[in-house]
Design a protein around this motif. Structure first.
Motif, PDB file in Angstrom:
ATOM      1  N   SER A 115      -6.092  -1.645  -5.882  1.00 48.42           N
ATOM      2  CA  SER A 115      -6.725  -0.578  -6.661  1.00 48.42           C
ATOM      3  C   SER A 115      -6.022  -0.228  -7.970  1.00 48.42           C
ATOM      4  O   SER A 115      -6.590   0.441  -8.806  1.00 48.42           O
ATOM      5  CB  SER A 115      -6.821   0.703  -5.828  1.00 48.42           C
ATOM      6  N   THR A 166       0.412   8.959  -6.439  1.00 43.92           N
ATOM      7  CA  THR A 166       0.315   7.643  -7.062  1.00 43.92           C
ATOM      8  C   THR A 166      -1.076   7.329  -7.631  1.00 43.92           C
ATOM      9  O   THR A 166      -1.172   6.839  -8.752  1.00 43.92           O
ATOM     10  CB  THR A 166       0.792   6.556  -6.077  1.00 43.92           C
ATOM     11  N   GLY A 226       0.857  -1.186   0.000  1.00 42.85           N
ATOM     12  CA  GLY A 226       0.000   0.000   0.000  1.00 42.85           C
ATOM     13  C   GLY A 226       0.886   1.226   0.000  1.00 42.85           C
ATOM     14  O   GLY A 226       1.749   1.375  -0.878  1.00 42.85           O
ATOM     15  N   ALA A 249      -1.928   6.360 -11.523  1.00 39.39           N
ATOM     16  CA  ALA A 249      -2.721   5.197 -11.914  1.00 39.39           C
ATOM     17  C   ALA A 249      -3.842   5.616 -12.857  1.00 39.39           C
ATOM     18  O   ALA A 249      -4.081   4.983 -13.881  1.00 39.39           O
ATOM     19  CB  ALA A 249      -3.300   4.505 -10.681  1.00 39.39           C
ATOM     20  N   MET A 296       3.775   5.124  -1.654  1.00 39.51           N
ATOM     21  CA  MET A 296       4.297   6.380  -1.152  1.00 39.51           C
ATOM     22  C   MET A 296       5.366   6.959  -2.071  1.00 39.51           C
ATOM     23  O   MET A 296       5.635   8.154  -2.059  1.00 39.51           O
ATOM     24  CB  MET A 296       4.894   6.125   0.236  1.00 39.51           C
ATOM     25  N   LEU A 307      -2.245  -0.368  -3.275  1.00 40.30           N
ATOM     26  CA  LEU A 307      -1.536  -0.377  -4.555  1.00 40.30           C
ATOM     27  C   LEU A 307      -1.895  -1.647  -5.332  1.00 40.30           C
ATOM     28  O   LEU A 307      -2.183  -1.602  -6.521  1.00 40.30           O
ATOM     29  CB  LEU A 307      -0.026  -0.306  -4.322  1.00 40.30           C
TER      30      LEU A 307
HETATM   31  P1  ADP Z   1      -2.084   1.995   3.835  1.00 40.05           P
HETATM   32  O1  ADP Z   1      -1.024   1.245   3.124  1.00 40.05           O
HETATM   33  O2  ADP Z   1      -1.771   3.463   3.946  1.00 40.05           O
HETATM   34  O3  ADP Z   1      -2.513   1.389   5.122  1.00 40.05           O
HETATM   35  P2  ADP Z   1      -3.796   1.223   1.673  1.00 40.05           P
HETATM   36  O4  ADP Z   1      -3.446  -0.190   1.743  1.00 40.05           O
HETATM   37  O5  ADP Z   1      -5.228   1.576   1.394  1.00 40.05           O
HETATM   38  O6  ADP Z   1      -3.415   2.000   2.972  1.00 40.05           O
HETATM   39  O7  ADP Z   1      -2.905   1.865   0.556  1.00 40.05           O
HETATM   40  C1  ADP Z   1      -3.051   3.177   0.194  1.00 40.05           C
HETATM   41  C2  ADP Z   1      -2.000   3.497  -0.835  1.00 40.05           C
HETATM   42  O8  ADP Z   1      -2.235   2.751  -2.007  1.00 40.05           O
HETATM   43  C3  ADP Z   1      -2.020   4.946  -1.237  1.00 40.05           C
HETATM   44  O9  ADP Z   1      -1.048   5.663  -0.499  1.00 40.05           O
HETATM   45  C4  ADP Z   1      -1.630   4.920  -2.689  1.00 40.05           C
HETATM   46  O10 ADP Z   1      -0.245   5.034  -2.804  1.00 40.05           O
HETATM   47  C5  ADP Z   1      -2.013   3.551  -3.161  1.00 40.05           C
HETATM   48  N1  ADP Z   1      -3.257   3.584  -3.929  1.00 40.05           N
HETATM   49  C6  ADP Z   1      -4.522   3.605  -3.480  1.00 40.05           C
HETATM   50  N2  ADP Z   1      -5.408   3.626  -4.492  1.00 40.05           N
HETATM   51  C7  ADP Z   1      -4.692   3.632  -5.627  1.00 40.05           C
HETATM   52  C8  ADP Z   1      -5.011   3.655  -7.026  1.00 40.05           C
HETATM   53  N3  ADP Z   1      -6.247   3.676  -7.477  1.00 40.05           N
HETATM   54  N4  ADP Z   1      -4.006   3.626  -7.872  1.00 40.05           N
HETATM   55  C9  ADP Z   1      -2.733   3.598  -7.452  1.00 40.05           C
HETATM   56  N5  ADP Z   1      -2.375   3.590  -6.180  1.00 40.05           N
HETATM   57  C10 ADP Z   1      -3.327   3.605  -5.263  1.00 40.05           C
END
Ligand code: ADP
Length: 463
Positions: free
Chosen positions: A415, A318, A222, A322, A291, A412
């Motif tokens: 999504s 990011t 993520g 995407a 990130m 990541l």
């Molecule tokens: P975390 O890792 O912060 O706990 P998530 O697993 O939901 O939370 O991941 C969020 C991260 O995933 C965001 O910071 C972003 O970098 C990436 N992300 C979320 N949605 C998308 C998308 N549609 N396309 C690309 N990257 C995404």
């Protein structure tokens, strides 16, 4: 004209720098397996910390009763309650509450932070009283997911090494975090025991294993990235005489910190690292996680812009890359819209829009493929990559590859479709179709919270 040619040269240089042919991915796989060995052999033996979790049993579906979890690891914290029916792998009911942590508490004192959390937890517990659980006088059991660097001392206790992600509360560093929480719960008159203390990947593995007993590893991709897996205790050499009834233990790899000279590194990666608050750390994460991907793309486009002034400012987030990357319209209308509306740069020509999409593609493809190599590295270490480690002297043709499940979470992966597809494609390339068909990447949901509640059940003093 000459300037545009310079931009194309930069693109070509980027593509070469980010190139990940399968041969190179295999070198990364080998390096990952070797570093895992080294990290298990001695404390500080590798950039991979290979932390002991003390979790030597995973939930299997027989768990029964009501358990709680507290998930603290970023700007929000969550409390949840899970009701388990036993026998079949089913979660009867789940309640979740999400709360932002007030900014001032992130830099306050241990007492202030934990009192705030304990109060919220108490309210959450009391709200349920009037519903299903009136007649349960016993002490409640809590799984505590604490996603900061912790030196674990038992399955339910550990010492905070340092804060990250904007937290700075000096008096917790070096202290036992479960104790901090239990003391706060006692102050608030909440009768609850911390049954387990884990990080988010371990929770994800627990949930994965609860749902499917062939689950051997968990990966989160993520904002950041990390992985954990099930290891045999006799392979954990740095902890001689470690005995568990199961013969195994979950190892938290902290794989974001993996490094190898085989990783394809560009000048943009080097600059990004140098400007980061943690230079020379988290090298693998900086090529893979959400990130950083947008930031790498931003640096490339900025460089190109300096050469040829293709646009004034730079795109960076990011999810934004995407959205642009996934624009499959011939005119790249979505890319144009993002430039116009989000970045306030009107009239970006089609050829520049194409260039931007290409840069996103190159950076994301590398990320997905390296993540795949990391996963195969784990499989190799535990003899599940089909290379013959588990099949002894038998020939490859009758080598029976066992079904192997890897639980996976993170925005990541879930999504960003292109990222996910590149990862899958590389997995098949590295392993070959025959082996890859036995490896299943299974998305779990909310393993960090639910998995912790499940582990609280597994380690409950009531069971
Ligand atoms: P975390 O890792 O912060 O706990 P998530 O697993 O939901 O939370 O991941 C969020 C991260 O995933 C965001 O910071 C972003 O970098 C990436 N992300 C979320 N949605 C998308 C998308 N549609 N396309 C690309 N990257 C995404």
């Amino acid at each position: 004209r000459r300037k545009w040619r310079r931009v194309l040269a930069l693109l070509e240089e980027l593509e070469e720098g980010c190139d990940t042919p399968v041969g190179r991915l295999r070198q990364v796989v080998d390096a990952m397996a070797v570093e895992m060995h080294a990290g298990l052999a001695s404390e500080g033996g590798s950039k991979l910390k290979m932390l002991l979790s003390f979790v030597d049993r995973l939930p299997n579906g027989s768990e029964k009763g009501t358990y709680y979890a507290l998930d603290l690891g970023g700007t929000n914290f969550r409390v949840l309650r899970v009701q388990l029916g036993g026998q079949r792998s089913s979660i009867l009911e789940k309640d979740v509450e999400r709360q932002p942590i007030p900014q001032h508490l992130m830099t306050s004192t241990s007492e202030n932070l934990f009192d705030f959390i304990a109060s919220d937890l108490k309210e959450f517990v009391e709200r349920e009283r009037d519903s299903s659980e009136t007649s349960l006088p016993r002490r409640r059991e809590l799984g505590f997911t604490f996603s900061f660097p912790v030196k674990q001392t038992s399955v339910s206790s550990g010492i905070l090494i340092k804060w990250t992600k904007g937290f700075h509360i000096e008096d917790v560093v070096g202290r036992e975090v479960s104790e901090c929480l239990e003391q706060a719960m006692a102050r608030k008159g909440l009768n609850m025991r911390v049954a387990i203390l884990v990080n988010d990947t371990v929770g994800t593995l627990a949930l994965g294993h609860y749902l499917d007993a062939d689950t051997v590893a968990a990966v989160i991709i993520g904002t950041g990235t990390n992985a954990c897996y099930w290891e045999r205790t006799d392979a954990i050499i740095k902890c001689q005489g470690l005995l568990t009834s199961s013969g195994g233990m979950v190892i938290n790899m902290e794989w974001g910190n993996f490094w190898s000279s085989h990783l394809p590194r560009t000048m943009y990666d080097i600059e990004l690292d140098a400007k980061s608050p943690n230079p020379n750390d988290q090298g693998f994460e900086k090529m893979i996680a959400g990130m950083y991907l947008g930031e790498i793309v931003r640096r490339v486009l900025q460089r190109m812009s300096q050469e040829a002034d293709i646009f004034g400012t730079d795109p960076s987030k990011t999810p934004m890359i995407a959205a642009m990357h996934e624009d499959d319209s011939p005119e790249l209308a979505e890319v144009a819209r993002i430039f116009r509306e989000v970045l306030e740069i009107p009239d970006v020509p089609l050829k520049v829009r194409k260039l931007v999409v290409k840069v996103c593609d190159v950076v994301t493809r590398r990320a997905g493929r390296l993540a795949a190599a990391g996963i195969v590295g784990i499989l190799k270490k535990i003899g599940r990559d089909g290379s013959g480690g588990i099949t002894g002297g038998r020939s490859r043709s009758d080598a029976r590859m066992r079904r192997t499940v890897v639980a996976i979470e993170g925005g990541l992966y879930t999504s960003y479709t292109m990222f996910r597809e590149y990862l899958h494609e590389a997995l098949i390339e590295i392993l070959g179709e025959d082996i890859a068909q036995h490896v299943i990447l299974k998305v779990t949901e909310d393993g960090s919270g639910t998995g912790a509640a499940l582990l609280a059940a597994t380690y409950s003093s009531n069971s």
